[in-house]
Design a protein around this motif. Sequence first.
Motif, short mmCIF file in Angstrom:
data_model
loop_
_atom_site.label_atom_id
_atom_site.label_comp_id
_atom_site.label_asym_id
_atom_site.label_seq_id
_atom_site.Cartn_x
_atom_site.Cartn_y
_atom_site.Cartn_z
N SER A 179 9.82 -10.77 2.79
CA SER A 179 9.48 -9.87 3.91
C SER A 179 8.82 -8.51 2.67
CB SER A 179 11.05 -9.72 4.41
OG SER A 179 12.25 -9.44 3.32
N PRO A 180 7.61 -8.87 2.87
CA PRO A 180 7.67 -7.37 2.05
C PRO A 180 7.15 -6.14 2.69
CG PRO A 180 5.54 -9.31 2.66
CD PRO A 180 7.00 -10.30 2.75
N GLY A 181 7.60 -5.12 2.34
CA GLY A 181 6.68 -3.93 3.03
C GLY A 181 5.27 -3.85 2.13
N PHE A 182 3.88 -3.94 2.74
CA PHE A 182 3.04 -4.24 2.46
C PHE A 182 2.14 -3.15 3.00
CE2 PHE A 182 -1.72 -5.29 2.13
CZ PHE A 182 -1.65 -5.77 0.34
N PHE A 183 1.22 -2.03 2.13
CA PHE A 183 0.04 -0.95 2.65
C PHE A 183 -0.68 -0.71 1.82
CE2 PHE A 183 3.84 1.26 0.19
CZ PHE A 183 3.43 2.15 -0.44
N ILE A 184 -1.70 -0.46 2.35
CA ILE A 184 -3.50 0.45 1.44
C ILE A 184 -2.86 1.87 1.62
CG2 ILE A 184 -4.39 -1.82 1.95
CD1 ILE A 184 -5.78 -0.86 4.44
N PHE A 185 -3.90 2.54 0.76
CA PHE A 185 -3.65 3.77 0.78
C PHE A 185 -4.15 3.74 0.32
CE2 PHE A 185 -1.43 3.25 -3.06
CZ PHE A 185 -0.91 4.30 -3.81
N ASP A 186 -5.03 5.41 -0.15
CA ASP A 186 -6.26 6.66 -0.85
C ASP A 186 -5.66 7.45 -0.65
OD1 ASP A 186 -8.35 8.09 -1.59
OD2 ASP A 186 -9.73 7.22 0.43
N PRO A 187 -5.45 7.07 -2.45
CA PRO A 187 -4.83 9.02 -2.30
C PRO A 187 -5.58 10.53 -2.78
CG PRO A 187 -5.47 6.82 -4.44
CD PRO A 187 -5.67 7.08 -3.42
N GLN A 188 -5.97 11.03 -1.99
CA GLN A 188 -7.25 11.83 -1.70
C GLN A 188 -6.55 13.12 -2.46
OE1 GLN A 188 -6.27 13.01 2.45
NE2 GLN A 188 -6.38 10.87 3.40
N GLY A 189 -7.32 13.46 -3.47
CA GLY A 189 -8.05 14.51 -3.74
C GLY A 189 -7.71 14.01 -5.48
N TYR A 190 -7.32 12.43 -5.75
CA TYR A 190 -6.67 12.16 -7.06
C TYR A 190 -7.57 10.80 -6.48
CZ TYR A 190 -1.85 14.10 -7.43
OH TYR A 190 -0.61 15.17 -7.24
N LYS A 224 5.76 8.55 -5.12
CA LYS A 224 6.23 9.43 -3.41
C LYS A 224 3.76 9.03 -3.14
CE LYS A 224 9.45 12.16 -4.85
NZ LYS A 224 9.93 13.61 -5.70
N VAL A 225 3.94 8.11 -1.95
CA VAL A 225 2.65 8.28 -1.77
C VAL A 225 2.43 9.25 -0.32
CG1 VAL A 225 0.73 6.91 -0.50
CG2 VAL A 225 1.98 5.69 -2.43
N ASN A 226 1.85 9.45 0.17
CA ASN A 226 1.53 10.87 1.55
C ASN A 226 1.57 10.26 2.37
OD1 ASN A 226 1.19 12.84 2.76
ND2 ASN A 226 0.45 14.12 1.72
N VAL A 227 2.17 10.13 3.17
CA VAL A 227 2.09 9.13 4.80
C VAL A 227 0.32 10.06 4.88
CG1 VAL A 227 4.90 8.86 5.31
CG2 VAL A 227 3.77 11.00 6.17
N LYS A 228 -0.25 10.66 5.11
CA LYS A 228 -1.39 11.02 5.07
C LYS A 228 -2.51 10.14 5.03
CE LYS A 228 -0.28 15.29 7.43
NZ LYS A 228 -0.48 16.62 7.36
N TRP A 229 -2.36 9.90 3.18
CA TRP A 229 -3.10 9.02 2.66
C TRP A 229 -2.75 6.97 3.05
CZ3 TRP A 229 -1.30 10.24 -3.21
CH2 TRP A 229 -1.39 11.47 -3.02
N VAL A 230 -1.61 6.96 3.76
CA VAL A 230 -1.80 5.67 3.91
C VAL A 230 -2.70 4.97 5.06
CG1 VAL A 230 -0.52 3.71 4.94
CG2 VAL A 230 0.47 5.78 3.73
N LEU A 231 -4.12 4.78 4.55
CA LEU A 231 -4.54 3.39 6.28
C LEU A 231 -3.80 2.24 7.16
CD1 LEU A 231 -7.62 3.21 3.49
CD2 LEU A 231 -7.08 4.90 5.33
#
Length: 438
Positions: free
Chosen positions: A288-299, A322-329
């Motif tokens: 039961s994975p919680g899988f996501f992709i993100f772009d660490p904007q500004g980093y 801590k991944v900002n939810v606004k970074w999550v694609l």
Amino acid sequence: MKKLFYLVCCTIILCYSCKKDNDYPTTTVTVQLAYPAGSEFTAKAGVAVKMTGRSTSFDAVTDAAGKATFVVPTDVYDISATDTRTGGSARVYIYSAVKSGVTISTGGTDPEAITLELQESETSQIIIKELYVGGVPKDDGSGPFQYDRYTILYNNSNTAAHLGNLCLATTIPYNAQASNPYYGTDGRLTYESEGWIPAGQAFWYFREDVVIQPGQQIVIALANAVNNTLVHSKSINFNNPAYYCTFDNTKFTHAATYPAPSASIPSSHYLKAETYAPGSAWTLSNTSPGFFIFDPQGYTPSAFAADLSKTDQLNSALISKKVNVKWVLDGVDAFLLNNTGNKKRLTATVDAGYVYHLNGQGYSIYRNVDAAATKAIEGNEAKLVYNYAYGTTAVGGTTDPSGIDAEASIKNGARIIYKDTNNSTNDFHLRSQASLRN
């Protein structure tokens, strides 16, 4: 005598029916959708709202004031809603909310009123088309082989997408059915109000910029990037120079998970790892994975990993970024099928729903086709293949409600647009055979 026996039986059945009805009293529940302050959109009629209990679920739609009404029995519910709107410059906005662990009890005469605070997000160019983590039965029947995991990323837009800063991550707890210390006494995830989600243990990123053209995809082997069918006939063959893989033996050394990749996969296609918690292999749930992709904007990915202000630590083993939810694609929250202890980990802006998963059977989590958008492409409809046969409704899973066989349609020259409402209940289904086995 027969008449007397018949009357007695009818009386027993009637009494039993009355008792059964009385055992399950119901309560009227109203769910009010609240749109964010400053949004250009307000309430409308026809938005779907779902209440999911421990053994059943209920659906309703909003009225013009944004209120949905249910009549439900006593239970503990997850309540969710998603509303997709198109704004100026053809920007697509998604308003989502999920409230977990809501106890509905009987006894009151007034309707129970619940407010769902919708959160705003936008659709992404890059989506998770498929996630395969559960493994397949071994040929000798001795159990599952679970070292052939992969994901497929897809460009669902009409412009080229660059993945140079994109990262792959998984939440903690790693299993949805595990005890989750992030839930507060109010039944909400504590990090939801702070606008982040945890990326547990480590994340992966590309060594170079990768460009995906519209309607194209890349395959990323998440373990055992070799031809696994040589040993397990139902497994996956990753011997393909176009494929990518998670392989960084300077960080992860578990031999069964990370043998040397197939020689056909160039080393430039090896994703690098940033680690901040112990382990010889990246922890990715096979149930039961919680899988996501993100772009660490500004980093850069490495700078984000090094920023100690972005570290969250539950204990010596459970350390996350801590991944900002606004970074999550994009993200998908998987629940273990037939388990009542599942809890949401991804917040509503990332994924307002969930999809059921069952491991060890060769199943994958696959995205549904957006039938209307796919048919709207000029010349596309004649290329679509129907009678989709890979659903899992017979085992309590799901299927693609469009009825379109996406993989067969792509082979037939069609361009597929997949559903993307930031709600896995709407967007994904449990597929009975991983697509790379076709």
